[in-house]
Write a protein that holds these residues in place. Structure first.
Motif, mmCIF file in Angstrom:
data_model
loop_
_atom_site.group_PDB
_atom_site.id
_atom_site.type_symbol
_atom_site.label_atom_id
_atom_site.label_comp_id
_atom_site.label_asym_id
_atom_site.label_seq_id
_atom_site.Cartn_x
_atom_site.Cartn_y
_atom_site.Cartn_z
ATOM 1 N N ILE A 174 47.272 35.022 51.142
ATOM 2 C CA ILE A 174 48.541 34.533 50.886
ATOM 3 C C ILE A 174 48.749 33.032 50.818
ATOM 4 C CG2 ILE A 174 50.898 34.557 52.214
ATOM 5 C CD1 ILE A 174 49.963 37.331 53.485
ATOM 6 N N GLY B 137 47.637 31.879 47.314
ATOM 7 C CA GLY B 137 48.810 32.389 46.834
ATOM 8 C C GLY B 137 48.414 33.114 45.359
ATOM 9 N N GLU C 48 47.589 36.322 43.014
ATOM 10 C CA GLU C 48 48.412 37.411 42.727
ATOM 11 C C GLU C 48 47.631 38.200 41.750
ATOM 12 O OE1 GLU C 48 51.916 35.517 40.798
ATOM 13 O OE2 GLU C 48 52.404 34.702 42.612
ATOM 14 N N ARG D 237 52.149 39.830 50.941
ATOM 15 C CA ARG D 237 52.672 39.776 52.256
ATOM 16 C C ARG D 237 53.069 40.919 53.006
ATOM 17 N NH1 ARG D 237 54.214 35.339 54.742
ATOM 18 N NH2 ARG D 237 53.617 33.900 52.931
ATOM 19 N N HIS E 45 52.530 38.128 45.045
ATOM 20 C CA HIS E 45 52.692 37.617 46.249
ATOM 21 C C HIS E 45 53.487 38.423 47.350
ATOM 22 C CE1 HIS E 45 51.799 34.168 48.653
ATOM 23 N NE2 HIS E 45 53.303 34.080 49.045
ATOM 24 N N GLN E 46 54.539 39.144 47.105
ATOM 25 C CA GLN E 46 55.458 39.658 47.871
ATOM 26 C C GLN E 46 54.749 40.921 48.276
ATOM 27 O OE1 GLN E 46 58.303 38.607 49.024
ATOM 28 N NE2 GLN E 46 58.393 40.336 50.400
#
Length: 387
Positions: free
Chosen positions: A281, A284, A286, A234, A230-231
């Motif tokens: 995003i 969510g 991944e 972003r 996720h990071q």
């Protein structure tokens, strides 16, 4: 009345065939039909000379021999037309894009085979965006293709038109695809070159090449970001916003007409790419295998052997993998992609994957045709619209 009926039919057929068989090229390709037509032509001209001497229609048409002559002439002309149609069919079988031309347009091309420049007006009907081909010297050596927007793409190697028109038109098709693939391959390397600003890259290359290469790098960068979860996504989203800011600044500088068209199409695609990442995003996502990601139209430069090289551009969407067509598209505008457009693309790509057809349905003027045309652009395929 029988005479006048046959006479009018003969006149109609003669007027259609006479300019065709005036061409030496057509006579050389169809010698038997040429002889047959010239026999009818002689008797027709003799009959017209007799009419000039005795212009009274009732007296002139009261003649059994004249009826037989016109009936025989009509039979001959029908046979000529039938054989001419068969001849055109063989030409279409040799170069399939001739199926999109009417008989009259195809005859116009075939009647001027000695002069390749005479084919120029018909190029647009055979190729999506080739408006003109630069020809040089006595051999009419072909060196580059030019779109309606005056964008030029140089051929990988010069092409000399030899032999029948349907064969060298096929050579043009293959050379067009080779040249577009070559430009994409070079641009993929140039995008990653040291000191290469993204904005400078976008202004340097042809419109469709910029869209294909930025699309391929967007796919690989998103999948790379997904490895960091996720990071990572972003962080990539922030990078995309910076890239869009760079493009918006670039648009305000002094650009040529071609560069403005490229930037307009690129910004439309980049905004959609940003929306896709924003959705990843929100949901969510991944993993690169999640449906929200694989349901997007993605581009990959991979080892996939073809007539043009060992590595090629592939378009993927869900379970469908479709080879990029390398049809030259010129510097054309692109459709704003909405969620509904994405669903439409997904359905049509699934249909193509299974060798089926698609039938977009809905009220007039809602963009059904434009959506199909834009999917063709995304896959670099020729799209022909029939009403």
């Amino acid at each position: 009345q029988d005479v006048t009926t046959e006479w009018l039919a003969c006149q109609r057929n003669w007027m259609y065939l006479q300019p065709i068989f005036d061409s030496d090229d057509i006579n050389r390709q169809l010698p038997a039909e040429g002889k047959r037509f010239s026999g009818v032509d002689r008797s027709w001209r003799k009959t017209i000379d007799r009419v000039n001497v005795s212009p009274s229609i009732i007296q002139f048409c009261d003649d059994e021999d004249l009826l037989k002559l016109f009936t025989k002439s009509n039979e001959e002309l029908e046979r000529v037309q039938k054989n001419l149609a068969e001849h055109l069919e063989t030409k279409r079988a040799a170069f399939a894009r001739f199926y999109f031309l009417s008989n009259d347009e195809l005859i116009s091309i075939l009647s001027q085979t000695k002069d390749p420049a005479a084919v120029q007006p018909h190029l647009r009907k055979c190729f999506e965006a080739v408006n003109k081909i630069t020809m040089q010297g006595d051999d009419n050596e072909m060196t580059e293709m030019i779109s309606a927007e005056k964008e030029a793409v140089t051929f990988v190697e010069p092409l000399t038109p030899k032999g029948s028109v349907e064969f060298w038109m096929g050579d043009i098709e293959r050379m067009m695809q080779r040249s577009v693939r070559n430009r994409i391959e070079l641009a993929l390397s140039d995008y990653r070159a040291p000191n290469q600003a993204r904005g400078g890259f976008c202004l340097k290359w042809e419109g469709m090449v910029v869209l294909a290469v930025t699309g391929a790098y967007w796919t690989s960068e998103v999948e790379e970001a997904l490895k960091d979860g996720h990071q990572g996504v972003r962080q990539y989203y922030d990078k995309q916003l910076e890239q869009l800011k760079e493009l918006s600044k670039l648009v305000r500088t002094k650009l040529t007409a071609l560069q403005s068209l490229t930037m307009a199409a690129l910004i439309v695609m980049e905004v959609h790419a940003r929306d896709v990442v924003e959705k990843l995003i929100q949901v969510g996502i991944e993993r690169a295998t999640d449906f929200e990601w694989v349901s997007q139209l993605r581009y990959y430069w991979e080892e996939a052997s073809s007539d043009y090289g060992s590595h090629n551009l592939l378009a993927r969407m869900v379970q469908c993998t479709f080879p990029y067509g390398y049809e030259y598209l010129g510097n054309s505008s692109r459709l704003v992609v909405t969620p509904l457009t994405d669903k439409c693309y997904m359905t049509l790509m699934g249909a193509l994957h299974m060798h089926l057809g698609g039938a977009p349905a809905g009220p007039a003027g809602t963009g059904k045709t434009e959506s199909v045309k834009d999917l063709a652009k995304a896959l670099a395929k020729q799209c022909v619209v029939f009403n």
